[in-house]
Motif scaffolding. Structure first.
Motif, PDB file in Angstrom:
ATOM      1  N   SER A   1       0.819  -1.219   0.000  1.00 43.51           N
ATOM      2  CA  SER A   1       0.000   0.000   0.000  1.00 43.51           C
ATOM      3  C   SER A   1       0.846   1.259   0.000  1.00 43.51           C
ATOM      4  O   SER A   1       0.318   2.367   0.062  1.00 43.51           O
ATOM      5  CB  SER A   1      -0.957   0.002   1.192  1.00 43.51           C
ATOM      6  OG  SER A   1      -0.248  -0.067   2.415  1.00 43.51           O
ATOM      7  N   VAL A   2       2.175   1.096  -0.080  1.00 42.36           N
ATOM      8  CA  VAL A   2       3.059   2.243  -0.277  1.00 42.36           C
ATOM      9  C   VAL A   2       3.190   2.546  -1.762  1.00 42.36           C
ATOM     10  O   VAL A   2       3.170   3.716  -2.164  1.00 42.36           O
ATOM     11  CB  VAL A   2       4.452   1.984   0.341  1.00 42.36           C
ATOM     12  CG1 VAL A   2       5.410   3.131   0.017  1.00 42.36           C
ATOM     13  CG2 VAL A   2       4.340   1.805   1.845  1.00 42.36           C
ATOM     14  N   ASP A   3       3.297   1.507  -2.599  1.00 38.77           N
ATOM     15  CA  ASP A   3       3.633   1.817  -3.992  1.00 38.77           C
ATOM     16  C   ASP A   3       2.968   0.973  -5.068  1.00 38.77           C
ATOM     17  O   ASP A   3       3.249   1.178  -6.242  1.00 38.77           O
ATOM     18  CB  ASP A   3       5.147   1.750  -4.181  1.00 38.77           C
ATOM     19  CG  ASP A   3       5.702   0.327  -4.081  1.00 38.77           C
ATOM     20  OD1 ASP A   3       4.932  -0.626  -3.899  1.00 38.77           O
ATOM     21  OD2 ASP A   3       6.930   0.179  -4.190  1.00 38.77           O
ATOM     22  N   GLN A   4       2.051   0.036  -4.738  1.00 42.46           N
ATOM     23  CA  GLN A   4       1.548  -0.785  -5.842  1.00 42.46           C
ATOM     24  C   GLN A   4       0.093  -1.213  -5.758  1.00 42.46           C
ATOM     25  O   GLN A   4      -0.398  -1.915  -6.650  1.00 42.46           O
ATOM     26  CB  GLN A   4       2.418  -2.022  -6.010  1.00 42.46           C
ATOM     27  CG  GLN A   4       2.400  -3.016  -4.870  1.00 42.46           C
ATOM     28  CD  GLN A   4       3.413  -4.130  -5.080  1.00 42.46           C
ATOM     29  OE1 GLN A   4       4.608  -3.873  -5.186  1.00 42.46           O
ATOM     30  NE2 GLN A   4       2.935  -5.357  -5.143  1.00 42.46           N
ATOM     31  N   PHE A   5      -0.655  -0.798  -4.743  1.00 42.75           N
ATOM     32  CA  PHE A   5      -2.074  -1.156  -4.697  1.00 42.75           C
ATOM     33  C   PHE A   5      -2.823  -0.791  -5.982  1.00 42.75           C
ATOM     34  O   PHE A   5      -3.678  -1.563  -6.435  1.00 42.75           O
ATOM     35  CB  PHE A   5      -2.731  -0.483  -3.490  1.00 42.75           C
ATOM     36  CG  PHE A   5      -2.892  -1.383  -2.286  1.00 42.75           C
ATOM     37  CD1 PHE A   5      -2.193  -2.571  -2.188  1.00 42.75           C
ATOM     38  CD2 PHE A   5      -3.740  -1.033  -1.243  1.00 42.75           C
ATOM     39  CE1 PHE A   5      -2.325  -3.393  -1.079  1.00 42.75           C
ATOM     40  CE2 PHE A   5      -3.883  -1.844  -0.131  1.00 42.75           C
ATOM     41  CZ  PHE A   5      -3.176  -3.024  -0.047  1.00 42.75           C
ATOM     42  N   PRO A   6      -2.574   0.376  -6.607  1.00 39.61           N
ATOM     43  CA  PRO A   6      -3.309   0.690  -7.836  1.00 39.61           C
ATOM     44  C   PRO A   6      -3.132  -0.339  -8.946  1.00 39.61           C
ATOM     45  O   PRO A   6      -4.067  -0.599  -9.711  1.00 39.61           O
ATOM     46  CB  PRO A   6      -2.740   2.055  -8.240  1.00 39.61           C
ATOM     47  CG  PRO A   6      -2.347   2.678  -6.938  1.00 39.61           C
ATOM     48  CD  PRO A   6      -1.783   1.534  -6.138  1.00 39.61           C
ATOM     49  N   HIS A   7      -1.932  -0.917  -9.059  1.00 34.66           N
ATOM     50  CA  HIS A   7      -1.716  -1.958 -10.065  1.00 34.66           C
ATOM     51  C   HIS A   7      -2.631  -3.148  -9.805  1.00 34.66           C
ATOM     52  O   HIS A   7      -3.265  -3.682 -10.719  1.00 34.66           O
ATOM     53  CB  HIS A   7      -0.260  -2.423 -10.034  1.00 34.66           C
ATOM     54  CG  HIS A   7       0.721  -1.413 -10.522  1.00 34.66           C
ATOM     55  ND1 HIS A   7       1.179  -1.388 -11.822  1.00 34.66           N
ATOM     56  CD2 HIS A   7       1.344  -0.391  -9.894  1.00 34.66           C
ATOM     57  CE1 HIS A   7       2.039  -0.397 -11.964  1.00 34.66           C
ATOM     58  NE2 HIS A   7       2.156   0.221 -10.809  1.00 34.66           N
ATOM     59  N   HIS A   8      -2.675  -3.583  -8.555  1.00 32.69           N
ATOM     60  CA  HIS A   8      -3.498  -4.736  -8.208  1.00 32.69           C
ATOM     61  C   HIS A   8      -4.983  -4.422  -8.357  1.00 32.69           C
ATOM     62  O   HIS A   8      -5.766  -5.272  -8.808  1.00 32.69           O
ATOM     63  CB  HIS A   8      -3.206  -5.159  -6.767  1.00 32.69           C
ATOM     64  CG  HIS A   8      -1.805  -5.621  -6.538  1.00 32.69           C
ATOM     65  ND1 HIS A   8      -1.273  -6.737  -7.153  1.00 32.69           N
ATOM     66  CD2 HIS A   8      -0.812  -5.118  -5.763  1.00 32.69           C
ATOM     67  CE1 HIS A   8      -0.028  -6.905  -6.755  1.00 32.69           C
ATOM     68  NE2 HIS A   8       0.280  -5.935  -5.931  1.00 32.69           N
ATOM     69  N   PHE A   9      -5.371  -3.208  -7.981  1.00 30.89           N
ATOM     70  CA  PHE A   9      -6.776  -2.814  -8.043  1.00 30.89           C
ATOM     71  C   PHE A   9      -7.271  -2.818  -9.486  1.00 30.89           C
ATOM     72  O   PHE A   9      -8.357  -3.344  -9.790  1.00 30.89           O
ATOM     73  CB  PHE A   9      -6.943  -1.426  -7.418  1.00 30.89           C
ATOM     74  CG  PHE A   9      -8.343  -1.118  -6.970  1.00 30.89           C
ATOM     75  CD1 PHE A   9      -8.732  -1.364  -5.660  1.00 30.89           C
ATOM     76  CD2 PHE A   9      -9.266  -0.573  -7.841  1.00 30.89           C
ATOM     77  CE1 PHE A   9     -10.018  -1.076  -5.232  1.00 30.89           C
ATOM     78  CE2 PHE A   9     -10.556  -0.284  -7.436  1.00 30.89           C
ATOM     79  CZ  PHE A   9     -10.941  -0.533  -6.124  1.00 30.89           C
ATOM     80  N   ALA A  10      -6.490  -2.244 -10.382  1.00 29.64           N
ATOM     81  CA  ALA A  10      -6.882  -2.214 -11.793  1.00 29.64           C
ATOM     82  C   ALA A  10      -6.930  -3.617 -12.377  1.00 29.64           C
ATOM     83  O   ALA A  10      -7.836  -3.947 -13.161  1.00 29.64           O
ATOM     84  CB  ALA A  10      -5.915  -1.336 -12.582  1.00 29.64           C
TER      85      ALA A  10
END
Length: 717
Positions: free
Chosen positions: A141-150
């Protein structure tokens, strides 16, 4: 040549697991001492390439600061104790907190190296399950949640993330990524520099869009500055151009895509002319790049930290995937492809319905009500969950190979919060800025001493390969592997009678994954990998849709409702903040260096030698206005704190933007690191704001933090 355990002069082959590139290594050692480390030319993936960090594995292995026995703190004093005593006492203290305050009064933080070590990766979940807590945090949740969310919204699972097929692309558009320095990120790609040059040598083009002229941008054919935090508008405008100029052509997968018309309607107002004042990218440039991207048969749009660590990271990653999809570059050679890893966590049996992924917003953080995702809460909430009294308050924390005081937003607040805990234990090899607060530090064997299979990075690799690394030396007496630490704690926290305890060796899990994976029918197994210490080549990435999709209906929704709803937030927030804050007129971004490894290894002499790399980069126009020169000490202030460091005036920065490296700040008392003072640096996360995050995904917004800069002395000594 197979690895052996003979302690005469030997050659040991393994994959470096310090970063995502997983380069093959050739290590010469004698009597347990490393003689040399070089690239393994027989590795089918890295082909002999290594970066400076790999050579520093020797420094880690021999580091006198590295902990090798359990440590227990009493006041300000530390004492070494035995493993059985340490494990029993830690389990007892955790059980006391759980019984008194409930299981979720124990917070767990997993640092980045957790996914680089199959022992931790496979051993830690059982321990967390035994605790029973749901207050789990990680570096994700520092640098890659958006990748997983998309990936979840578009393709059905957070781990189903396509990667750029750079070995076959002819147009590589990079936004907010610096793969020459990072060795690839959410893109396992050793020797990016050579691969980038190969694109150009075959007549292709590389374009970088970034607020800084990075090492990758310097090698690219074109580079364009963009105002931090406005990438969502650039991507919306690129999508608008595709529709306005009839460039939409998803190609082979058109028949499985839904709601393209809905997407077109959502982006209609975002013309290049409208977004240019916000982004700083000229309308003509935006149109041309979009046309070239759409018109090149083998092209890939790749975005990384710069687009995911901002207020609209989720929207950015959705649009990056959408742009690849609309132009026929998704699931095609030379575009964005899904890997076929030897251990496939997403494999489904024929005839078995795809499970629905539902790990989002099943519960919320106690103080701010932030949504859970992938079984985790945003780490930006950790400090407040420790500080705020009331039912569910975190009273104890477990950290695993992480240093969140330096690596998460507003680290000073977390630093203070950890000091007030009832109990803390860290699984770590160093006494650092975070673990100094622990009551116990449990140090595992690490690096060349351990076995490892890269479960995560084969999933994100630009070529399908498989490799297992054996330990270089036999396990020393009085030591434990990381998985043994977690297994021992799991058993102590469970109801299993001691006489029935049995540790679950991750090697068995890895072997089962190989045997029952996509290549199991060819005989792939752990024994076969042991017989091939250089690794096995499983071939290039290939088109896999629709079979690879994990969505319930086997289709791709190009316009998920959750993203369309978030567009209103982007519109309102960014239009309202188009004018810089007068009290904090500059925007702060971060950077990494090839010889840095996040917040550790700064006491490795081979890596930190040379000039000070912890500087504040700023454009000459800003420096002139502020009366600042290179080498001068400057003070940087944000809403949450301030730091001091030397200035580095350079035209490589966009005007109005300043840049600090992340991972520094080794100036807190109580650590046991031989970091020379000139390399201690300042922590960028003493400036980043825990209240500044992507509302949609919960990811920290570390890019585009408003700051104020002022000179304070003539020069740094």
């Amino acid at each position: 040549m197979a690895n052996t355990t003979d302690l005469s002069l030997q050659t040991h082959y393994r994959a470096c697991n310090l970063c995502e590139a997983i380069c093959g290594l050739t290590i010469t050692h004698k009597d347990g001492a490393i003689v040399s480390i070089a690239g393994d030319p027989a590795d089918p993936f890295s082909r002999g390439h290594i970066c400076p960090k790999a050579v520093a594995l020797k420094d880690i292995y021999e580091d006198p600061n590295r902990l090798r026995r359990p440590m227990r703190r009493r006041g300000n004093d530390w004492q070494e104790i035995g493993w059985e005593q340490a494990l029993d006492e830690v389990a007892d203290r955790l059980r006391q907190v759980r019984d008194t305050h409930g299981p979720s009064a124990i917070g767990v933080y997993a640092g980045n190296p957790t996914v680089h070590n199959s022992g931790s990766f496979l051993g830690m979940p059982g321990f967390v399950k035994a605790l029973g807590t749901r207050t789990v945090f990680s570096a994700s949740s520092v640098d890659q949640f958006p990748h997983h969310f998309a990936a979840w919204q578009l393709f059905g699972h957070p781990l189903l993330m396509p990667v750029p097929d750079i070995d076959r692309t002819d147009f590589w558009l990079i936004m907010g990524g610096n793969p020459i320095a990072s060795n690839g990120s959410i893109m396992t790609a050793p020797d990016v520099s050579t691969r980038l040059r190969a694109i150009q040598q075959r007549g292709g083009k590389v374009v970088v869009i970034d607020p800084r002229r990075t090492e990758t941008a310097q090698r690219a054919d074109e580079h364009y500055f963009i105002r931090p935090g406005t990438d969502v508008f650039l991507l919306l405008a690129m999508t608008q151009v595709l529709f306005a100029e009839n460039l939409v052509n998803p190609g082979r997968i058109t028949a499985i895509i839904d709601n393209i018309d809905m997407l077109r309607d959502a982006v209609t107002e975002y013309t290049p002319e409208r977004v240019a004042p916000l982004t700083g990218v000229e309308p003509g440039t935006l149109r041309r790049l979009t046309q070239e991207f759409a018109g090149t048969s083998r092209a890939a749009l790749y975005g990384r930290v710069g687009v995911s660590t901002q207020e609209f990271g989720g929207l950015c990653l959705w649009l990056i995937n959408v742009l690849n999809l609309l132009t026929g570059h998704l699931d095609e050679p030379g575009g964005m492809l899904f890997s076929s890893p030897a251990i496939d966590l997403l494999v489904t049996r024929p005839g078995v319905p795809r499970p629905v992924y539902n790990k989002f917003n099943r519960f919320q953080s106690r103080v701010r009500g932030k949504a859970e995702f992938m079984g985790e809460l945003p780490v930006a909430c950790l400090a407040e969950e420790v500080e705020t009294p009331g039912p569910g308050q975190i009273r104890a924390v477990v950290t695993s190979c992480g240093n969140p005081v330096l690596s998460t937003p507003n680290g000073r607040r977390l630093d203070q919060a950890l000091a007030g805990l009832e109990f803390m234990v860290s699984v770590d090899i160093y006494m650092n800025e975070t673990t100094r607060h622990a009551d116990y530090i449990l140090p595992p064997l690490t690096g060349v001493e351990t076995a490892n299979y890269d479960l995560t990075f084969h999933v994100l690799a630009i070529r399908n390969t498989s490799r297992y690394s054996e330990p270089m030396v036999p396990k020393p007496a009085g030591t434990l592997y990381d998985w043994e630490i977690f297994e021992n704690l799991r058993l102590r926290l469970s109801d299993v009678p001691r006489e029935e305890w049995a540790l679950q060796n991750p090697a068995k899990t890895i072997d089962m994954g190989l045997r029952y994976g996509p290549y199991g029918s060819t005989g792939l197994s752990l024994d076969q990998l042991r017989d091939h210490p250089h690794g096995i080549d499983l071939g290039p990435l290939r088109s896999q849709l629709p079979d690879r999709l994990q969505t319930q209906d086997g289709r791709i929704n190009a316009a998920p409702a959750i993203f369309l709803a978030d567009l209103a937030r982007a519109e309102a927030v960014l239009l309202a903040t188009a004018t810089p804050d007068a009290s904090h007129p500059l925007l702060l971004i971060s950077r990494r260096h090839l010889r840095d490894n996040n917040s550790w290894m700064h006491n490795a002499p081979v890596l930190v030698k040379g000039r000070n790399r912890c500087t504040l980069m700023l454009h000459p126009d800003d420096a002139t206005r502020l009366g600042i020169s290179t080498g001068q000490a400057v003070r940087v202030r944000s809403r949450v704190g301030e730091v001091e460091l030397p200035a580095d005036v350079t035209p490589d920065m966009m005007p109005g933007v300043v840049c600090m490296p992340h991972g520094y700040g080794h100036n807190r008392p109580g650590t046991r690191l031989d970091v020379a003072q000139q390399h201690a640096g300042a922590s960028v996360n003493d400036l980043t704001d825990e209240a500044f995050a992507d509302t949609l995904t919960g990811n920290a917004a570390l890019s585009g933090v408003p700051v104020r800069v002022e000179g304070i002395t003539p020069t740094y000594s």
